[in-house]
Design a protein around this motif. Structure first.
Motif, short mmCIF file in Angstrom:
data_model
loop_
_atom_site.label_atom_id
_atom_site.label_comp_id
_atom_site.label_asym_id
_atom_site.label_seq_id
_atom_site.Cartn_x
_atom_site.Cartn_y
_atom_site.Cartn_z
N UNK A 267 0.82 -1.20 0.00
CA UNK A 267 0.00 0.00 0.00
C UNK A 267 0.86 1.26 0.00
N UNK A 268 1.92 1.25 0.80
CA UNK A 268 2.80 2.42 0.83
C UNK A 268 3.96 2.18 -0.13
N UNK A 269 3.64 2.10 -1.40
CA UNK A 269 4.59 1.91 -2.49
C UNK A 269 5.63 3.04 -2.42
N UNK A 270 6.88 2.69 -2.06
CA UNK A 270 7.82 3.78 -1.77
C UNK A 270 8.15 4.60 -3.01
N UNK B 122 7.63 8.51 -3.03
CA UNK B 122 8.72 9.42 -3.40
C UNK B 122 8.30 10.32 -4.55
N UNK C 102 6.10 13.11 -3.26
CA UNK C 102 6.92 14.09 -2.54
C UNK C 102 7.76 14.90 -3.52
N UNK D 219 -4.26 6.26 5.50
CA UNK D 219 -3.48 7.08 6.41
C UNK D 219 -2.00 6.74 6.39
N UNK D 220 -1.69 5.44 6.22
CA UNK D 220 -0.26 5.10 6.23
C UNK D 220 0.44 5.65 4.99
N UNK E 15 1.17 9.20 5.86
CA UNK E 15 2.30 9.26 6.78
C UNK E 15 3.62 9.10 6.03
N UNK F 121 4.45 12.21 4.20
CA UNK F 121 4.92 13.24 5.14
C UNK F 121 6.38 12.99 5.52
N UNK F 122 6.69 11.72 5.80
CA UNK F 122 8.07 11.38 6.13
C UNK F 122 8.99 11.72 4.98
N UNK F 123 8.55 11.41 3.77
CA UNK F 123 9.40 11.66 2.62
C UNK F 123 9.61 13.15 2.41
N UNK F 124 8.58 13.94 2.70
CA UNK F 124 8.71 15.39 2.53
C UNK F 124 9.68 15.97 3.54
N UNK F 125 9.67 15.38 4.72
CA UNK F 125 10.60 15.85 5.74
C UNK F 125 10.17 17.18 6.34
N UNK G 291 2.14 5.73 13.46
CA UNK G 291 1.21 6.51 12.64
C UNK G 291 0.56 7.64 13.43
N UNK H 180 16.70 15.26 2.37
CA UNK H 180 16.00 14.26 3.15
C UNK H 180 16.73 12.93 3.08
N UNK I 71 9.80 -2.96 -0.65
CA UNK I 71 8.72 -2.54 0.24
C UNK I 71 8.06 -3.74 0.89
#
Lengths: 470, 527, 375
Positions: A307-310, A314, A317, A353-354, A357, A360-364, B409, B449, C355
């Motif tokens: 689901x959170x395909x990096x 990326x 972001x 939501x994940x 998240x 958001x982490x990737x944006x920093x 989360x 980052x 992933x």
């Protein structure tokens, strides 16, 4: 169903003047309806059609008649927005000139009914005429009392009653909540966007299927099923969506009544202040396409992903970062001289939501001002540019959740200028392979638009705006 | 389905035996449960064909409808079932204890409560309809039935309604109770089959789960757990036996004297042949349900199981009193207020059941850690004496920092609690999250980052530390301590207030006509 | 004969093609992503027989009791020129049918040949559509046609009623009960999509005859027993969604040529038997041929497709066999053992698996940790 004349769209396309007059006429009609003895009036509003302005204007008109008005919204944020608008002298957003007649503050104190844990926001605190209280008794002198539906539902029977309630975001309110507050008013104006997400329940049960009072449906549905003669109006003009977005959104999500763009074809424009930064790379190509056409599909290679395909995370972001690096400026009818589309004017929308998240982490921390949220939480919000992680990207199967029309509608209708969709290739094939075996209950009206069809329509449009990521 | 359960299924597939997805038991298993295995006639809405019922694994009672379309036989079947189930259920109402109630008063709660166990969810659905088709009947009037029949209907309706209630154990489906504790190496859809599910959990010695499940799927080796019968059995065995029974009954009726005696013997033979065949279909499932209960009973009970059972006992005590006072049968469908009220109950029960299971069971809590709604880790820093200016006075607000490898989360501002310190709230102050693995886009590298490492969560604590400005020892987690925090709350959730039904607002159709079951209800066809 | 038809004939072998009916057409929407199913259906292969011959007989059967019940209920509804049905349409649904005539199209002057019956249906329906007559008509056993993947399928709806709210309405009679206003939602869904097939066929018939296809309502009348009795009750079903889905899948069938092209020529699933009734080809041979066409197996197939047991066996090492949701939660990793090896850190993640590997390792760590904590 009474509504806007079918020629509305065509007339509006002629230019902003006729769009504005259409919008004024529609709002005037609603205000006239309030005085016409109807038990209830429902107003369907497409994205950015001046819904809040209408709610405030209606509250003001009703309060002017001398009776206290109860104003109901669904979240504390929405309630605070309404309080702010009500209490402000300059109510009307630039751009929604069509409702200029609504300008002017409510004469008399405004009550903000709230829960125990509520901390007044700055936009409420700045108004001296607003009384904040957890007790309805403290707000007896107010001409308009604003609160969330959940808070109104805790008001003791008999402690409050009024002639009119105005309910905002009524399509996101559940029927059982309306049941709990309906004893407090005689008549109601329900305003909302039928294209956005339906309310949901945390239990999965079909015990009430087919009942007209099924508590899991929306407040508008239950009201209309019991009062089929209720007047339904529709706001005809979207002040938010640019002309490039209106036909796409209207066709996919509002099949039974289109709407027009409030801005003309040349009114909205994006430009980059530092053109020297352009590089021959897919991210820049996608941004350029979005700037030119209002849409871009940034397509990653087909792959089944988590689901959170990096890579997709990326990409979302990077698109936002690049947009800001290049200094995006938004020109519009409100700001013909241009306004920088800064981080606060950009949003990234996801289904889960994940995913939000991870983005958001990737944006920093440097890009923390960019709004990143799920469709649920982006409802009712507006930005210059949105970046959307497509709900079906990288999936092996479509599910009812990921196909829900309201979800895609929210994601694809938050922008004033451009929308960039990030997705893995292969969504059309995924849609074609979707098994249509959803259960059917007797006496439950079929829901339109169908998510599967709406997704097909949006993908068909996006295919013409594709930029391959590699 | 969560990633953890999915992983457990994959492990079960590979290990060829089911894997645990719970470390404790989350259902109450009664001291004296009653098992009911019903079969229905194919193609009919609710035509009972046969049932095995009883509270002793060794002595099931068999009831058979030998002419399934005969209305009188159906009511006779319902009466027979009632003769076993009603005394069993009502027997529990006899002994009560007094427990504290509101305003210093006390109220009665039965010491124990009935527990009816069906093989699967479809069995519960069948029982619901059986309750629906019998609860309106009357012992008098034009269509009199055995007085126990409407009582049975009301109890079955009550129990099936409770079965919708998350965490209630008055009525269980064996497949669901098992699935709450084990992941099989097959799919959820295949788990609906009790025989194959148990084959994965408890395969015969020397046989793998997959091989045992294959046997469980063969209708000849393992008759379906019902209520739907195997079509092959219907066509090849049942239909000829029912025909034979009807023929011999018909023949016996027209005979007299010695040949009548012969005819009756033939009827008896035909009847017992039918009973033997149906027993053959029912008995394997009967044994599986009892085996399921045995396996569940072997697990240690979770901390909240007894509390939920108390709520079940309360509900049971309340309904028994309602029936004693001549209460009406449950209406066909919920009215507007009843529906909204019930949805509120169900949502509250769902939330507290989920939270209680997580608090009772680290493996369930791990599901929330996986999705980021909970995190566990080590306290790396603590400021137990931190004091902040409250609205009225200075208050103790210690800070701790937790290092965790879990994907966090929760957002700053969120309030979380620890199962170890339930009276203490912890507000998230900041989260410095670990960056997800995988390649970083060049644009993002330029944006500076790329931080990595475990997430650090700073928390501000309140409550559970007494009233002073110095935290008592042990009330604030110390550096080095393992802690777990989640957004789940087992707190009492307020009951929503609804208008009384007679004040149903116009938005929901206005007040309904008061509900009175009428003669038509009692006379309803069952054909 | 086109190349594609020749190829499909070769795949099917000596057996005559199995004709489509409303149920099989509706089934096209159940798993439209399955290539194996698409090719078998396009070639008209006898799937139940193929499943049995390849060693994995379909787990479906129909009980005598269910069939008898279905027939008895339909007979009851249609008795005396559909008297009971007319009562229902008038009283319960408030549909004005002043005087209804009744036309049974089961045989035409003694002929039960399909083309003759279809011609008769077409003649009567077009005439009624054009007449604007105010009398209602019930057409019993009408025979419609629909082109499915280039072949004509004959379809027999339960009933078609004309001039209910000025439209033709398809009437679908089902023997599952509606209890307190609700019926089994899966069965209603199946009835809705089958009815949509008839609506589509009726519309095509009218269009071919130059009439307005919209004369056929997109609401169908579902008739089923009320509560626990035999009395029929009616409900209107909106099948607009089903029509869209069906039209899209039928148009995709036209692409079968492209699909067949992807596979080498010469594949045959011939089911011919010898004189003793034994299939000429060994199960293993058939299985090898079948495996050339990829299946999209998921456990949902077990309820709807005759080939399900074969495909399940073939897919037994995959995560898909554990359910769609399981495969998704395992990060889309195709094989169970790969997923476990990634979870244990034994296997190095391949391209695009980073992933998934991270997700699985977290899950494995949490599971191990929690099980250990519990002792």
């Amino acid at each position: 169903m009474t509504g806007v004349p079918t020629t509305a769209g065509a007339a509006a396309r002629g230019g902003t003047v006729s769009a504005a007059s259409l919008a004024v006429a529609a709002a005037d009609q609603v205000i006239a309806d309030l005085a016409a003895g109807h038990r209830a009036v429902v107003v369907d509003s497409p994205p950015g059609a001046g819904k809040s302005a209408l709610v405030v204007r209606a509250a003001r008109a009703l309060a002017g008649a001398g009776e206290p008005v109860m104003l109901v919204a669904q979240t504390n944020g929405q309630v605070d927005d309404l309080v702010d608008r009500l209490a402000s002298a300059a109510l009307v957003r630039s751009g929604s000139a069509g409702l200029a007649g609504a300008a002017g503050a409510v004469a008399g104190p405004i009550g903000r009914l709230c829960g125990q844990d509520y901390v007044p926001s700055a936009r409420v605190r700045r108004h001296a005429g607003v009384t904040v209280s957890t007790e309805i008794g403290d707000l007896a002198d107010c001409v308009v009392v604003v609160g969330t539906a959940a808070k109104w539902a805790t008001v003791r029977a008999g402690a409050w009653s009024c002639a009119w309630a105005v309910v905002d975001e009524a399509y996101q309110m559940r029927s059982d909540l309306l049941l709990r507050i309906a004893g407090q008013f005689d008549r109601a104006l329900l305003v909302g966007d039928p294209g956005q997400l339906d309310p949901f329940a945390t239990v999965d049960i079909d015990r009430w299927a087919g009942l007209t009072w099924d508590p899991m449906q929306s407040a508008v549905e239950v009201l209309l099923r019991h009062n089929p003669d209720v007047v339904v109006r529709r706001l005809p003009v979207s002040w938010r969506l640019p002309p490039s977005a209106v036909p796409v959104v209207a066709e996919a999500f509002y099949p039974f009544g289109g709407f027009a763009a409030g801005s003309g074809p040349g009114d909205r424009r994006l430009a980059f202040s530092s053109s020297s930064l352009w590089r021959d790379e897919p991210v820049d190509a996608a941004l350029s396409l979005a700037v030119q056409t209002g849409w871009a599909l940034y397509e990653l290679p087909a792959r089944h992903t988590v689901r959170t395909d990096s890579e997709a995370v990326q990409a979302c972001a990077a698109l936002a970062a690049r947009l800001l690096q290049r200094g995006c400026v938004a020109y519009s009818e409100a700001h013909p001289g241009g306004m920088p589309a800064g981080a606060d004017r950009i949003a990234i929308g996801t289904a889960h939501r994940d995913q939000a998240r991870a983005i958001r982490n990737a944006l920093g921390p440097a890009l923390a001002a960019v709004t990143v949220d799920t469709a649920n939480r982006l409802q009712g919000r507006e930005f210059d540019v949105t970046i959307v992680l497509h709900p079906l990207s990288g999936r092996v199967d479509a599910t009812a959740f990921h196909l829900e029309a309201g979800r895609l509608c929210v994601l694809a209708s938050r922008h004033r200028h451009a929308c960039i969709v990030v997705a893995r290739a292969g969504i059309p094939e995924l849609l074609d392979a979707y098994p249509s075996t959803e259960p059917v209950h007797l006496n439950v009206p079929a829901k339109f638009p169908d998510g599967w069809e709406a997704n097909q329509a949006v993908m068909a449009h996006l295919t013409g705006h594709r930029v391959s990521a590699r | 389905m969560s990633t953890l359960t999915a992983l457990a299924r994959a492990q079960a597939r590979m290990a060829d035996v089911a894997q645990r997805v719970a470390t404790v038991r989350h259902v109450h298993i009664g001291t004296r449960p009653m098992v009911l295995v019903p079969l229905a006639l194919a193609g009919e809405a609710n035509a009972p064909l046969a049932a095995l019922v009883g509270d002793d694994p060794a002595t099931p009672r068999l009831f058979v409808v030998s002419q399934p379309r005969n209305r009188d036989e159906r009511f006779a079947f319902a009466a027979e079932l009632a003769s076993v189930i009603v005394p069993y259920v009502e027997g529990f109402a006899a002994t009560t204890e007094q427990v504290p109630a509101e305003r210093g008063e006390t109220r009665a709660r039965s010491l124990d409560a009935p527990q009816l166990v069906l093989p699967n969810r479809a069995g519960i659905a069948f029982t619901r309809l059986l309750g629906r088709s019998t609860r309106f009947r009357r012992p008098d009037g034009d269509h009199p039935v055995d007085p126990a029949v409407p009582v049975l209907g009301r109890w079955l309706s009550f129990l099936t309604e409770r079965a919708e209630h998350p965490g209630s154990c008055l009525m269980l489906a064996a497949t669901e109770a098992l699935s709450l504790h084990w992941a099989s190496g097959q799919s959820e859809l295949e788990d609906l089959n009790l025989a194959t599910l148990l084959a994965w959990i408890d395969p015969p010695p020397g046989v793998g789960g997959a091989a045992a499940a294959a046997v469980g799927e063969d209708p000849l080796a393992s008759p379906p757990a019902g209520p739907v019968t195997d079509p092959g059995f219907d066509n090849d065995v049942l239909a000829p036996l029912i025909d034979a029974f009807a023929r011999t009954t018909e023949a016996a009726r027209s005979e007299s004297g010695a040949s009548a005696e012969l005819g009756h013997a033939a009827v008896r033979r035909a009847r017992s042949a039918l009973e033997r065949a149906l027993t053959g279909q029912l008995l394997p499932t009967w044994q599986l349900v009892w085996r399921a209960l045995e396996l569940l009973r072997e697990l240690p009970a979770g901390d909240h199981v007894a509390r939920r059972w108390e709520a079940d006992r309360d509900a049971f005590t309340g309904y028994a009193a309602y029936l004693r006072d001549g209460g009406l049968p449950q209406p066909r469908r919920d009215g507007a207020v009843a529906a909204a009220r019930r949805l509120n109950w169900l949502e509250r029960a769902q939330a507290s059941f989920a939270a209680q299971r997580a608090f009772d069971d680290p493996l369930v809590m791990a599901e929330y850690r996986m999705t980021g709604e909970a995190f566990a880790g080590q306290v790396v820093a603590a400021d137990p004496g931190r004091v902040s200016e409250g609205a009225k006075r200075r208050v103790l607000r210690p800070w701790i920092t937790v290092a965790t490898a879990d994907p966090v989360l929760v957002m700053p501002g969120t309030v979380v609690t620890s199962p170890a310190r339930r009276g203490q709230k912890a507000q998230v102050i900041s989260v410095t999250a670990a960056v997800a693995p995988g390649p970083v886009h060049p644009v993002m590298l330029e944006a500076g980052n790329g931080a990595s490492g475990p997430a650090l969560v700073a928390l501000e604590l309140s409550g559970g530390m007494g009233r002073g400005l110095v935290a008592p020892p042990g009330s604030v987690p110390e550096p080095g301590e393992r802690v777990c925090y989640s957004t789940l709350t087992a707190d009492y959730l307020p009951i929503a207030e609804f208008p009384p039904p007679e004040q149903t607002p116009w938005t929901h159709g206005g007040p309904p006509a008061p509900y009175e079951p009428d003669d038509e209800d009692a006379a309803e066809d069952w054909s | 004969m086109t190349d594609t038809e020749a190829r499909l004939d070769q795949i099917r072998g000596a057996m005559p093609p199995r004709p489509h009916n409303a149920r099989t057409i509706a089934a096209l929407t159940a798993n439209p992503g399955c290539v194996r199913r698409a090719i078998l259906d396009a070639a008209g292969v006898d799937k139940p027989r193929l499943a049995a011959a390849s060693g994995f007989p379909a787990p479906f059967g129909q009980s005598r009791f269910a069939i008898a019940r279905g027939n008895a209920f339909e007979a009851l509804v249609k008795a005396d020129g559909c008297a009971e049905l007319l009562r229902l349409l008038r009283d319960k649904l408030g549909l004005p049918i002043p005087e209804a005539s009744y036309a049974d199209l089961e045989d035409v002057a003694g002929s039960t040949s399909l083309p003759v019956r279809h011609a008769r249906t077409r003649q009567l329906v077009t005439r009624t559509a054009g007449s604007g007559a105010d009398a209602g008509t019930l057409f019993d056993h009408p025979l419609l046609t629909l082109e499915v993947g280039g072949r004509l399928a004959y379809l027999e709806p339960d009933l078609i009623a004309f001039r209910l709210r000025d439209r033709f309405h398809v009437v679908e009679i089902k023997s599952f009960a509606a209890i307190d206003g609700q019926a089994d939602p899966d069965k209603v869904a199946a009835a809705a999509i089958q009815s949509a097939v008839y609506v589509l066929a009726m519309r095509e018939l009218l269009a071919r005859s130059g009439r307005d296809p919209d004369l056929v309502a997109d609401e169908v009348v579902l008739v089923c027993p009320k509560d626990f009795a035999n009395r029929p009750v009616g409900a209107l079903l909106d099948v607009r969604k089903q029509l869209t889905v069906l039209q899209r899948q039928l148009s995709r069938l036209a692409l079968i040529a492209d699909l067949v092209e992807l596979y080498p020529p010469g594949i045959s699933l011939d089911l011919a038997m010898d004189e003793t009734g034994v299939p000429r080809r060994a199960a293993s041979e058939l299985a090898a041929a079948l495996e050339i066409f990829p299946a999209r197996y998921s456990p949902e197939c077990l309820a709807s497709c005759e080939m399900c047991r074969f495909c399940r066996h073939e897919a037994r090492a995959t995560t898909a066999a554990l359910g769609r949701a399981v495969r998704e939660e395992l990060g889309g990793v195709e094989y169970v053992d790969t997923a476990l090896r990634l979870a244990d850190g034994e296997a190095k993640p391949g391209g695009g698996q980073h992933d998934a590997a991270a997700l699985l390792r977290t899950a494995a760590r949490l599971r191990a940790e929690s099980l250990a904590a519990a002792g």
